[in-house]
Design an enzyme around this catalytic site. Sequence first.
Site, PDB file in Angstrom:
ATOM      1  N   SER A   1       5.550  -4.328  -7.541  1.00  0.00           N
ATOM      2  CA  SER A   1       4.246  -3.682  -7.741  1.00  0.00           C
ATOM      3  C   SER A   1       4.229  -2.234  -7.277  1.00  0.00           C
ATOM      4  O   SER A   1       3.293  -1.497  -7.578  1.00  0.00           O
ATOM      5  CB  SER A   1       3.152  -4.460  -6.985  1.00  0.00           C
TER       6      SER A   1
ATOM      7  N   ASP B   1      -3.338  -8.398  -7.006  1.00  0.00           N
ATOM      8  CA  ASP B   1      -2.567  -8.861  -5.855  1.00  0.00           C
ATOM      9  C   ASP B   1      -2.462  -7.705  -4.860  1.00  0.00           C
ATOM     10  O   ASP B   1      -1.925  -6.646  -5.196  1.00  0.00           O
ATOM     11  CB  ASP B   1      -1.179  -9.314  -6.314  1.00  0.00           C
TER      12      ASP B   1
ATOM     13  N   THR C   1      -6.806   3.030   7.927  1.00  0.00           N
ATOM     14  CA  THR C   1      -7.029   2.542   6.570  1.00  0.00           C
ATOM     15  C   THR C   1      -8.118   1.467   6.578  1.00  0.00           C
ATOM     16  O   THR C   1      -8.147   0.604   7.444  1.00  0.00           O
ATOM     17  CB  THR C   1      -5.737   1.971   5.966  1.00  0.00           C
ATOM     18  N   LEU C   2      -8.998   1.539   5.572  1.00  0.00           N
ATOM     19  CA  LEU C   2     -10.166   0.661   5.514  1.00  0.00           C
ATOM     20  C   LEU C   2     -10.207  -0.152   4.221  1.00  0.00           C
ATOM     21  O   LEU C   2     -11.281  -0.549   3.763  1.00  0.00           O
ATOM     22  CB  LEU C   2     -11.449   1.489   5.645  1.00  0.00           C
TER      23      LEU C   2
ATOM     24  N   LYS D   1     -10.658  -1.294   0.657  1.00  0.00           N
ATOM     25  CA  LYS D   1     -11.426  -0.788  -0.486  1.00  0.00           C
ATOM     26  C   LYS D   1     -12.371   0.350  -0.106  1.00  0.00           C
ATOM     27  O   LYS D   1     -12.844   1.086  -0.976  1.00  0.00           O
ATOM     28  CB  LYS D   1     -12.228  -1.927  -1.122  1.00  0.00           C
TER      29      LYS D   1
ATOM     30  N   GLY E   1     -11.530   2.971   1.749  1.00  0.00           N
ATOM     31  CA  GLY E   1     -10.831   4.245   1.818  1.00  0.00           C
ATOM     32  C   GLY E   1     -10.008   4.406   3.082  1.00  0.00           C
ATOM     33  O   GLY E   1      -9.603   3.421   3.704  1.00  0.00           O
TER      34      GLY E   1
ATOM     35  N   ALA F   1      -0.499  -0.339  -7.051  1.00  0.00           N
ATOM     36  CA  ALA F   1       0.192  -1.509  -6.512  1.00  0.00           C
ATOM     37  C   ALA F   1      -0.647  -2.779  -6.619  1.00  0.00           C
ATOM     38  O   ALA F   1      -0.119  -3.857  -6.908  1.00  0.00           O
ATOM     39  CB  ALA F   1       0.597  -1.262  -5.060  1.00  0.00           C
TER      40      ALA F   1
ATOM     41  N   GLY G   1      -0.773  -1.885   1.410  1.00  0.00           N
ATOM     42  CA  GLY G   1      -0.721  -1.049   2.606  1.00  0.00           C
ATOM     43  C   GLY G   1       0.637  -0.409   2.802  1.00  0.00           C
ATOM     44  O   GLY G   1       0.743   0.760   3.196  1.00  0.00           O
ATOM     45  N   ASP G   2       1.705  -1.158   2.525  1.00  0.00           N
ATOM     46  CA  ASP G   2       3.057  -0.616   2.655  1.00  0.00           C
ATOM     47  C   ASP G   2       3.294   0.496   1.644  1.00  0.00           C
ATOM     48  O   ASP G   2       3.951   1.494   1.937  1.00  0.00           O
ATOM     49  CB  ASP G   2       4.091  -1.731   2.454  1.00  0.00           C
TER      50      ASP G   2
END
Length: 317
Positions: free
Chosen positions: A303, A258, A232-233, A235, A237, A294, A263-264
Amino acid sequence: MATFWEAPFHFKHLIVQGITMAVFNFGSINIDHVYSVPHFVQPGETLSSSNYQSILGGKGANQSVALAKASSQVFHVGAIGASDRGFTEQMKEAGVNCDFIRKMSDIASGHAIIQVTPDAENSIILFGGANQTISNEHIVSALAEAKPNDWVLLQNETNAIEKIIEEAHKRNLNIAFNPAPMTASVKQLPLNKLTLLIVNEVEAEQLTGESDVEAIKVSLKSSYPTTKILLTLGKAGVWFVEGGVEEFCAAFKVDAIDTTAAGDTFIGFFLAAYQSNMAIAEALKYACAASALAVMKSGAGPSIPSVDQVTAFLQAQ
């Protein structure tokens, strides 16, 4: 062929039809004590807080809630201080099975003391507490309920990570590991036994010693050739890598408020989609949509969106 959010059937129907498997999430449950302060407290200083919140948190709890909201069957395996059992009720309300959460009478819950300034900077003191009490007996008793093709999910906020991986592998279960927070000990774990390794760019750099995304992918594939990779990067992608197959999905552009639990949320929704045999490209887009929703709301658990909200978001794109 129409994607699932364009088709006349709903993603929940896949769950009802039994296509999905159960997830046993050996994860942290933290109580976040959040204080709003004008500045970080200095040595010897007594500082008044303008606001206080006590919030359910921890990567493990967040990911269990995300899985449940994505209509996955999830069993959370962990521990919490007996006086905080009310927080497990919040997880149950989201749809998480809490039968394997143990209430500890002599050990405090894992918790974080968080100072937040008007500039949204934060300072955190983390205490592992009950999250560090997972025993061999606890692991075995939980996994005795697992069926073939079920999943075990792990983060790096509890003890006994290696034991859980070994026990799950011995039972031929799928294993997903999100080594957050990243520590030097992660490199010593049997990561070759994982089904899915989920890392962000910083964690991947620490694991491989590489800083370029392409070099990171090459290194991870070389080190763990039988393990699928989610890189995962933020913003920028996300990449899914499996052997010679690579799939990229760009992040949705939204006004972020926020990023807590983004990621979760991604992990929970991706795993729910992936285990239901959704095509990789669609599963990535689905999880990216959930993550985008989220970050548009404050807080962690509050969220995390529902399947209906994610579907509506995708239909509007």
